[in-house]
Design a protein around this motif. Sequence first.
Motif, mmCIF file in Angstrom:
data_model
loop_
_atom_site.group_PDB
_atom_site.id
_atom_site.type_symbol
_atom_site.label_atom_id
_atom_site.label_comp_id
_atom_site.label_asym_id
_atom_site.label_seq_id
_atom_site.Cartn_x
_atom_site.Cartn_y
_atom_site.Cartn_z
ATOM 1 N N GLY A 1 5.952 2.236 0.734
ATOM 2 C CA GLY A 1 4.355 2.141 0.772
ATOM 3 C C GLY A 1 3.668 3.245 0.217
ATOM 4 N N GLN A 2 4.323 4.394 0.073
ATOM 5 C CA GLN A 2 3.897 5.690 -0.310
ATOM 6 C C GLN A 2 4.438 6.025 -1.721
ATOM 7 N N ARG A 3 5.350 5.303 -2.378
ATOM 8 C CA ARG A 3 5.847 5.621 -3.444
ATOM 9 C C ARG A 3 4.908 5.428 -4.698
ATOM 10 N N GLY A 4 4.297 4.462 -4.821
ATOM 11 C CA GLY A 4 3.208 4.401 -5.895
ATOM 12 C C GLY A 4 2.376 5.520 -5.894
ATOM 13 N N GLU A 5 1.680 5.865 -4.879
ATOM 14 C CA GLU A 5 0.621 7.228 -4.776
ATOM 15 C C GLU A 5 1.451 8.449 -5.199
ATOM 16 N N LEU A 6 2.670 8.444 -4.726
ATOM 17 C CA LEU A 6 3.446 9.649 -5.094
ATOM 18 C C LEU A 6 3.724 9.732 -6.466
ATOM 19 N N ALA A 7 3.899 8.574 -7.115
ATOM 20 C CA ALA A 7 4.181 8.581 -8.518
ATOM 21 C C ALA A 7 3.127 8.949 -9.320
ATOM 22 N N GLU A 8 2.006 8.451 -8.714
ATOM 23 C CA GLU A 8 0.536 8.936 -9.448
ATOM 24 C C GLU A 8 0.251 10.292 -9.491
ATOM 25 N N ARG A 9 0.438 10.792 -8.133
ATOM 26 C CA ARG A 9 0.116 12.309 -7.993
ATOM 27 C C ARG A 9 1.219 13.244 -8.734
#
Length: 285
Positions: free
Chosen positions: A234-242
């Motif tokens: 669930g955190q991979r999308g946000e991390l990729a954007e960051r």
Amino acid sequence: MNSNAPDDWSPADHPYSIALSEANWWRATVALTVGRMHSDDVQVGWFSSRQIDARTLVVALRQLLAAVKLERTALTDLGMDPAVISALDDAEQAFLVALPNIKHVRDGLTHFEDWARGQGGGPQAAARKTADPRAVARRFWSFGYDPVTDTVTMGPFTIPVSAALPAASALCEAIYAATRAVDQRSTAQLRDQAVQALTEAAIPCTPPHDAVRVSQGRDTRIWLSFELTRVPDGQRGELAERVTKALDGVGLRLTSPVFPQADDTADRLIAGEALTVERNSPPTT
């Protein structure tokens, strides 16, 4: 889709690479001409193929020194370690020891319009102090290849053909080593820049808790990937954007080596693909 416009590239951005490319072309020319000179002679009209190749050989050998000059200039402009430049200087000197008369033979060949009249520079200029131009021209004339002694001569100057290819190969290797030193330094600087940008964005990218791995490959490229076991789904999308935002903020971008023009780099990171870190192309003027 991301792509670089053709006019983004300029040889002026990478002169050390141009030097290596040209050196390899001329080294191959040396190999080709020496091989033909040591093979059967062929008549090309009124001319001997060996004599034709001898002329090409001399020019090729001299052009290798031009490649060294460009490499040295590029290294100096880049502020490379003096030891790298010194190693290149040593290789050039070894080349000149093996082929001590290459400059004079090339000059006599390519400046025949002056040497034929005794009005050339270098040794002809010195000889004119004690002899008239006509005598000087006679002394420094007569270019040719002697298959018996395996030498190329221009007047009193001689080049051993058997030394040509080993000398050319050694010089190319030295230029390659210098070019690789530039690439390695540039790669290390790029990795440091990427790690700093991620660190400032509070993205773990150093062992042992690196959610994002940034590593330098043997191909002198910087690779970035997710440590998927340390990043919940669930955190991979946000991390990729960051990650993308942090790199973009310092002029860097992620590229897929599989699909270089793909613009879905975030999805590729999430899927576990290792991407390369590259600098954005400088704006054209």
